[in-house]
Structure formats: structure tokens, C-alpha cells
Design a protein around this motif. Structure first.
Motif, PDB file in Angstrom:
ATOM      1  N   ARG A 218      -1.366  -4.637   7.119  1.00 46.49           N
ATOM      2  CA  ARG A 218      -0.549  -5.560   6.330  1.00 46.49           C
ATOM      3  C   ARG A 218       0.945  -5.469   6.646  1.00 46.49           C
ATOM      4  O   ARG A 218       1.676  -6.434   6.494  1.00 46.49           O
ATOM      5  CB  ARG A 218      -0.815  -5.348   4.837  1.00 46.49           C
ATOM      6  CG  ARG A 218      -2.149  -5.933   4.411  1.00 46.49           C
ATOM      7  CD  ARG A 218      -2.552  -5.537   3.016  1.00 46.49           C
ATOM      8  NE  ARG A 218      -2.977  -4.146   2.973  1.00 46.49           N
ATOM      9  CZ  ARG A 218      -3.381  -3.528   1.876  1.00 46.49           C
ATOM     10  NH1 ARG A 218      -3.399  -4.169   0.731  1.00 46.49           N
ATOM     11  NH2 ARG A 218      -3.760  -2.266   1.921  1.00 46.49           N
TER      12      ARG A 218
ATOM     13  N   HIS B  96      -7.031  -7.462   8.565  1.00 50.74           N
ATOM     14  CA  HIS B  96      -6.071  -8.377   7.933  1.00 50.74           C
ATOM     15  C   HIS B  96      -5.113  -8.947   8.992  1.00 50.74           C
ATOM     16  O   HIS B  96      -3.969  -8.520   9.110  1.00 50.74           O
ATOM     17  CB  HIS B  96      -5.310  -7.645   6.824  1.00 50.74           C
ATOM     18  CG  HIS B  96      -4.479  -8.565   5.986  1.00 50.74           C
ATOM     19  ND1 HIS B  96      -4.979  -9.267   4.919  1.00 50.74           N
ATOM     20  CD2 HIS B  96      -3.181  -8.937   6.077  1.00 50.74           C
ATOM     21  CE1 HIS B  96      -4.040 -10.014   4.389  1.00 50.74           C
ATOM     22  NE2 HIS B  96      -2.929  -9.824   5.085  1.00 50.74           N
TER      23      HIS B  96
ATOM     24  N   ASP C  12      -4.558 -16.526  -2.603  1.00 53.12           N
ATOM     25  CA  ASP C  12      -3.288 -16.808  -1.914  1.00 53.12           C
ATOM     26  C   ASP C  12      -3.560 -17.422  -0.547  1.00 53.12           C
ATOM     27  O   ASP C  12      -4.699 -17.462  -0.081  1.00 53.12           O
ATOM     28  CB  ASP C  12      -2.438 -15.535  -1.770  1.00 53.12           C
ATOM     29  CG  ASP C  12      -3.182 -14.434  -1.025  1.00 53.12           C
ATOM     30  OD1 ASP C  12      -4.137 -14.729  -0.303  1.00 53.12           O
ATOM     31  OD2 ASP C  12      -2.785 -13.263  -1.174  1.00 53.12           O
TER      32      ASP C  12
ATOM     33  N   GLU D 230      -3.001 -16.352   2.332  1.00 52.60           N
ATOM     34  CA  GLU D 230      -3.577 -15.427   3.317  1.00 52.60           C
ATOM     35  C   GLU D 230      -5.096 -15.362   3.216  1.00 52.60           C
ATOM     36  O   GLU D 230      -5.775 -15.011   4.172  1.00 52.60           O
ATOM     37  CB  GLU D 230      -2.996 -14.011   3.133  1.00 52.60           C
ATOM     38  CG  GLU D 230      -1.541 -13.922   3.530  1.00 52.60           C
ATOM     39  CD  GLU D 230      -0.914 -12.601   3.164  1.00 52.60           C
ATOM     40  OE1 GLU D 230      -1.544 -11.552   3.392  1.00 52.60           O
ATOM     41  OE2 GLU D 230       0.209 -12.610   2.632  1.00 52.60           O
TER      42      GLU D 230
ATOM     43  N   LYS E 237       0.299 -17.225  -4.472  1.00 50.02           N
ATOM     44  CA  LYS E 237       0.561 -15.921  -5.099  1.00 50.02           C
ATOM     45  C   LYS E 237       2.010 -15.507  -4.860  1.00 50.02           C
ATOM     46  O   LYS E 237       2.537 -15.684  -3.778  1.00 50.02           O
ATOM     47  CB  LYS E 237      -0.370 -14.872  -4.496  1.00 50.02           C
ATOM     48  CG  LYS E 237      -0.108 -13.448  -4.956  1.00 50.02           C
ATOM     49  CD  LYS E 237      -1.194 -12.481  -4.502  1.00 50.02           C
ATOM     50  CE  LYS E 237      -0.973 -11.935  -3.121  1.00 50.02           C
ATOM     51  NZ  LYS E 237      -1.973 -10.941  -2.713  1.00 50.02           N
TER      52      LYS E 237
ATOM     53  N   ARG F  67       4.073 -11.925  -5.117  1.00 51.56           N
ATOM     54  CA  ARG F  67       3.983 -10.493  -5.391  1.00 51.56           C
ATOM     55  C   ARG F  67       5.387  -9.952  -5.566  1.00 51.56           C
ATOM     56  O   ARG F  67       6.211 -10.029  -4.665  1.00 51.56           O
ATOM     57  CB  ARG F  67       3.265  -9.766  -4.242  1.00 51.56           C
ATOM     58  CG  ARG F  67       3.049  -8.289  -4.521  1.00 51.56           C
ATOM     59  CD  ARG F  67       2.427  -7.564  -3.352  1.00 51.56           C
ATOM     60  NE  ARG F  67       0.989  -7.704  -3.236  1.00 51.56           N
ATOM     61  CZ  ARG F  67       0.103  -7.052  -3.979  1.00 51.56           C
ATOM     62  NH1 ARG F  67       0.503  -6.205  -4.922  1.00 51.56           N
ATOM     63  NH2 ARG F  67      -1.192  -7.225  -3.789  1.00 51.56           N
TER      64      ARG F  67
ATOM     65  N   ASP G 288     -11.506 -12.317  -1.538  1.00 55.97           N
ATOM     66  CA  ASP G 288     -10.327 -11.813  -0.834  1.00 55.97           C
ATOM     67  C   ASP G 288     -10.802 -10.793   0.184  1.00 55.97           C
ATOM     68  O   ASP G 288     -11.904 -10.247   0.051  1.00 55.97           O
ATOM     69  CB  ASP G 288      -9.343 -11.172  -1.830  1.00 55.97           C
ATOM     70  CG  ASP G 288      -7.896 -11.265  -1.340  1.00 55.97           C
ATOM     71  OD1 ASP G 288      -7.674 -11.653  -0.176  1.00 55.97           O
ATOM     72  OD2 ASP G 288      -6.992 -10.941  -2.133  1.00 55.97           O
ATOM     73  N   ASP G 289      -9.970 -10.520   1.179  1.00 62.34           N
ATOM     74  CA  ASP G 289     -10.398  -9.525   2.171  1.00 62.34           C
ATOM     75  C   ASP G 289     -10.314  -8.119   1.580  1.00 62.34           C
ATOM     76  O   ASP G 289     -11.243  -7.332   1.711  1.00 62.34           O
ATOM     77  CB  ASP G 289      -9.601  -9.653   3.485  1.00 62.34           C
ATOM     78  CG  ASP G 289      -8.103  -9.473   3.314  1.00 62.34           C
ATOM     79  OD1 ASP G 289      -7.589  -9.731   2.209  1.00 62.34           O
ATOM     80  OD2 ASP G 289      -7.438  -9.077   4.295  1.00 62.34           O
ATOM     81  N   ILE G 290      -9.191  -7.807   0.914  1.00 66.30           N
ATOM     82  CA  ILE G 290      -8.970  -6.446   0.415  1.00 66.30           C
ATOM     83  C   ILE G 290      -8.792  -6.483  -1.106  1.00 66.30           C
ATOM     84  O   ILE G 290      -8.076  -7.338  -1.623  1.00 66.30           O
ATOM     85  CB  ILE G 290      -7.686  -5.860   1.043  1.00 66.30           C
ATOM     86  CG1 ILE G 290      -7.801  -5.838   2.576  1.00 66.30           C
ATOM     87  CG2 ILE G 290      -7.387  -4.464   0.502  1.00 66.30           C
ATOM     88  CD1 ILE G 290      -6.484  -5.563   3.292  1.00 66.30           C
ATOM     89  N   ILE G 291      -9.443  -5.568  -1.811  1.00 72.87           N
ATOM     90  CA  ILE G 291      -9.081  -5.338  -3.219  1.00 72.87           C
ATOM     91  C   ILE G 291      -8.514  -3.919  -3.254  1.00 72.87           C
ATOM     92  O   ILE G 291      -9.230  -2.948  -3.006  1.00 72.87           O
ATOM     93  CB  ILE G 291     -10.269  -5.441  -4.191  1.00 72.87           C
ATOM     94  CG1 ILE G 291     -11.055  -6.733  -3.969  1.00 72.87           C
ATOM     95  CG2 ILE G 291      -9.760  -5.363  -5.629  1.00 72.87           C
ATOM     96  CD1 ILE G 291     -12.270  -6.895  -4.904  1.00 72.87           C
ATOM     97  N   SER G 292      -7.226  -3.813  -3.550  1.00 77.31           N
ATOM     98  CA  SER G 292      -6.568  -2.504  -3.522  1.00 77.31           C
ATOM     99  C   SER G 292      -6.183  -2.088  -4.945  1.00 77.31           C
ATOM    100  O   SER G 292      -6.911  -1.355  -5.614  1.00 77.31           O
ATOM    101  CB  SER G 292      -5.355  -2.565  -2.599  1.00 77.31           C
ATOM    102  OG  SER G 292      -4.704  -1.331  -2.572  1.00 77.31           O
ATOM    103  N   THR G 293      -5.078  -2.586  -5.448  1.00 76.42           N
ATOM    104  CA  THR G 293      -4.747  -2.311  -6.854  1.00 76.42           C
ATOM    105  C   THR G 293      -5.547  -3.240  -7.772  1.00 76.42           C
ATOM    106  O   THR G 293      -5.567  -3.041  -8.982  1.00 76.42           O
ATOM    107  CB  THR G 293      -3.251  -2.564  -7.135  1.00 76.42           C
ATOM    108  OG1 THR G 293      -2.975  -3.965  -6.936  1.00 76.42           O
ATOM    109  CG2 THR G 293      -2.367  -1.737  -6.221  1.00 76.42           C
ATOM    110  N   ALA G 294      -6.115  -4.289  -7.220  1.00 74.53           N
ATOM    111  CA  ALA G 294      -6.862  -5.337  -7.940  1.00 74.53           C
ATOM    112  C   ALA G 294      -5.955  -6.255  -8.745  1.00 74.53           C
ATOM    113  O   ALA G 294      -6.431  -7.129  -9.478  1.00 74.53           O
ATOM    114  CB  ALA G 294      -7.957  -4.752  -8.834  1.00 74.53           C
ATOM    115  N   ARG G 295      -4.639  -6.101  -8.615  1.00 72.62           N
ATOM    116  CA  ARG G 295      -3.707  -6.951  -9.382  1.00 72.62           C
ATOM    117  C   ARG G 295      -3.870  -8.425  -8.997  1.00 72.62           C
ATOM    118  O   ARG G 295      -3.734  -9.314  -9.831  1.00 72.62           O
ATOM    119  CB  ARG G 295      -2.246  -6.532  -9.137  1.00 72.62           C
ATOM    120  CG  ARG G 295      -1.919  -5.164  -9.653  1.00 72.62           C
ATOM    121  CD  ARG G 295      -2.012  -5.094 -11.162  1.00 72.62           C
ATOM    122  NE  ARG G 295      -2.503  -3.766 -11.517  1.00 72.62           N
ATOM    123  CZ  ARG G 295      -2.699  -3.338 -12.761  1.00 72.62           C
ATOM    124  NH1 ARG G 295      -2.452  -4.129 -13.779  1.00 72.62           N
ATOM    125  NH2 ARG G 295      -3.148  -2.137 -12.980  1.00 72.62           N
ATOM    126  N   THR G 296      -4.134  -8.677  -7.719  1.00 70.54           N
ATOM    127  CA  THR G 296      -4.299 -10.069  -7.278  1.00 70.54           C
ATOM    128  C   THR G 296      -5.503 -10.693  -7.973  1.00 70.54           C
ATOM    129  O   THR G 296      -5.426 -11.804  -8.521  1.00 70.54           O
ATOM    130  CB  THR G 296      -4.494 -10.095  -5.739  1.00 70.54           C
ATOM    131  OG1 THR G 296      -3.353  -9.485  -5.137  1.00 70.54           O
ATOM    132  CG2 THR G 296      -4.660 -11.511  -5.225  1.00 70.54           C
TER     133      THR G 296
END
Ligand code: R5P
Length: 304
Positions: free
Chosen positions: A94, A127, A168, A170, A191, A193, A218-226
Motif C-alpha cells: 500500500r 494491492h 472505495d 481502489e 472513501k 481516510r 474489499d481486498d484487505i480487512i485490516s483495522t476493519a474501519r473501512t
């Protein structure tokens, strides 16, 4: 000659699934951490002239990279004819430009490091945003696999009326191809951020799909905030509870629990990173990719 698969800790299930699929062997690899934090790596199965395939997802790249480099060194020292890497999740993709003066472009720096360690790389949906190909930063042959057809099959198997939502711009590339594979309509949101854990998405123009189950992809769930911000807007728009799908369930501490408590119908991921949400199995897809890279001349296979 069949390759031998070696799992870095935590990747045993995928390594044995890949070996089964290819009728190949799984080698034993020991990784130990000394009290001072240094790593010890030892092979208990020697490759003896065979091709070796390391299986190591890179969700925690700073922890995994050194043991991976040492394992590659041990394999070469023990006579492996080549050392490939299956990294279903490829980290450090990223930060692909200097957003602020003085920053490191870690995607390029990490690519250089990894290219110096293994002979080839198989990965799933990296990504790629401002870059179009791993070849721009990796100097080794790489094969990019796409999870969309498997996600599409899984969605079809639900037999529900759905519409896809990308949080978003992306995510458009993933949402579009999953929507095609699932034969469902889609919308892509905007989106903003503001920080690592501060995300806002536009109110979706999704009212016309009310009555269908929204599926966030989505491709990535990290903090899951998105995902959480998107789910909140869908709820405000009076939509049904959403199914959330991430190709790569990175889920930093507390993220899964936070998403789960935001009234979603289901959270689902691909097995690119072992996680409780893994429901979409990519083993066959990855095994086919390994066969293409480990099975022939190294420089013939690029991008699927
Ligand atoms: C970034 O653009 C990615 O596609 C994901 O949307 C992002 O990594 C998700 O991050 P988080 O789960 O931390 O909101």
C-alpha cells in the motif's frame, strides 16, 4: 521431479493442501526464537536437489521476513535446485509512493529484499493500485492469482439476491470482477481516510437495490474501519444486514470483534491468511499457480 513444500509456522494447512493437490511431499522446517529475539531455523527434511516451495503468508511481514530468509538460505545450503515462495497475502503493497517528504517507499524496498531471497513468487490479489504489475518492483518471476472466480462461486452457492458494494475506488477492480463472477449488480463508494482508524465513506446510492442483501467486497480487512463505516451507511440507508468479504483477513487486534458487533449478517474471507472467517478455499487455485511456476522454465510464467 515434484517440489517439496515447507511451511513457515502457521502455514501448515495450506502447505499440506498444496502438497496433496500436487502429489508432492511436505518437508519439516523448525523455526525457534531465542530469548534475545534472534531466530533459529533448521530443516529436518533435506531437499537434496529437489525444488523447494516455502509457504508463508506475509500478514506479519516484519516477524516473518527474517525466518523466511533464513529458511531459503538453509534450503540452498542443503542443495535445493530452486526456492520458490507461496505468499498468498503479499505485504507492503500500500505504501507505493512517497505521500510525504522523507517517507520510504516500502513496497519497492520490500520487493527488492524479497527478490534477493527467493527465485519466484506466487501470490493472490496483491494491492496493485498505482502500479499495474509486480514486475515493476519485483526482479524475480511472479504469478498473480485472482480470487474473484472463487468468491463468485461462493456467492452463487448462497442462492440469494445480492448486490456488491465496494467501499472505495481502489476496490473497484475486485468488486467489478466478483460482481461479474457472481452475476450480480454493484456500486462503488467514495472513501476519505483521515487516519489509521478514522474512515468515512459516502452515503451509497444503493436504494434501488433495497430488498437485496448487500455484499461488501474489499481486498484487505485490516483495522476493519473501512467495512464498519460502509456497514453503518448501509444501515442508515435502511438496507438489509451486509455480508462482508475480504480476500485477505489481516484483522489487526480487536478489528474482527469490532466488525462483528456492527450488526453484519456474516464475515467471510479467503484462506490467504488463516482466520476464523476463512470460508472460501483457494488451495486449488494456488496449487495450479505453483504448478505453472515450479513446473517449467522460470521465465515463462507471468501474471494470470
Ligand atoms: C486500501 O485501500 C485497501 O483496499 C483496504 O480498503 C484497506 O486496507 C482496508 O483497511 P482497514 O480495514 O484498516 O480500513
Amino acid at each position: 521431479m515434484k517440489p517439496v513444500f515447507y511451511a513457515l509456522p502457521g502455514n501448515e494447512t495450506l502447505a499440506s493442501g498444496l502438497a496433496d493437490h500436487m502429489g508432492a511431499a511436505v518437508g519439516s522446517l523448525e523455526v525457534h526464537h531465542f530469548p534475545d529475539g534472534e531466530s533459529y531455523v533448521r530443516l529436518h527434511t533435506l531437499p537434496e536437489g529437489r525444488k523447494a516451495v516455502l509457504v508463508a503468508t506475509l500478514a506479519r511481514p516484519d516477524e516473518v521476513f527474517l525466518p523466511l530468509a533464513y529458511a531459503a538460505e538453509a534450503l540452498r545450503g542443503a542443495g535445493a535446485s530452486e526456492v520458490g515462495l507461496v505468499a498468498p497475502y503479499l505485504a507492503y503493497m500500500r505504501q507505493d509512493k512517497r505521500f510525504h517528504e522523507g517517507e520510504a517507499v516500502t513496497s519497492a524496498a520490500f520487493a527488492q529484499l524479497l527478490s534477493g531471497v527467493v527465485d519466484w513468487l506466487v501470490t493472490v490479489d496483491p494491492h496493485l493500485h498505482r502500479r499495474t504489475s509486480l514486475d515493476e518492483i519485483y526482479s524475480i518471476p511472479s504469478l498473480v492469482l485472482h480470487a474473484a472466480p472463487c468468491i463468485g462461486d461462493w456467492l452463487r452457492s448462497l442462492g440469494r439476491d445480492i448486490f456488491l458494494v465496494g467501499p472505495d475506488s481502489e476496490s473497484r477492480q475486485w468488486v467489478e470482477s466478483v460482481a461479474t463472477a457472481a452475476g450480480a449488480p454493484y456500486v462503488v463508494l467514495e472513501k476519505v481516510r483521515r487516519g489509521d482508524r478514522d474512515v468515512e465513506v459516502s452515503v451509497p446510492d444503493a436504494a434501488r437495490w433495497r430488498g437485496r442483501t448487500p455484499v461488501l467486497v474489499d481486498d484487505i480487512i485490516s483495522t476493519a474501519r473501512t467495512m464498519i463505516a460502509t456497514v453503518a451507511h448501509l444501515r442508515e440507508a435502511d438496507m438489509k444486514p451486509a455480508i462482508c468479504i475480504g480476500v485477505h483477513p489481516v484483522f489487526v487486534e480487536g478489528a474482527y470483534e469490532a466488525l462483528k458487533s456492527s450488526q453484519v449478517a456474516r464475515i467471510v474471507s479467503c484462506n490467504t491468511i488463516p482466520h476464523i472467517t476463512n470460508a472460501i478455499d483457494l488451495t486449488n487455485l494456488i496449487a495450479d499457480g505453483v504448478r505453472r511456476l515450479a513446473g517449467g522454465p522460470l521465465l515463462t510464467a507471468r501474471g494470470v
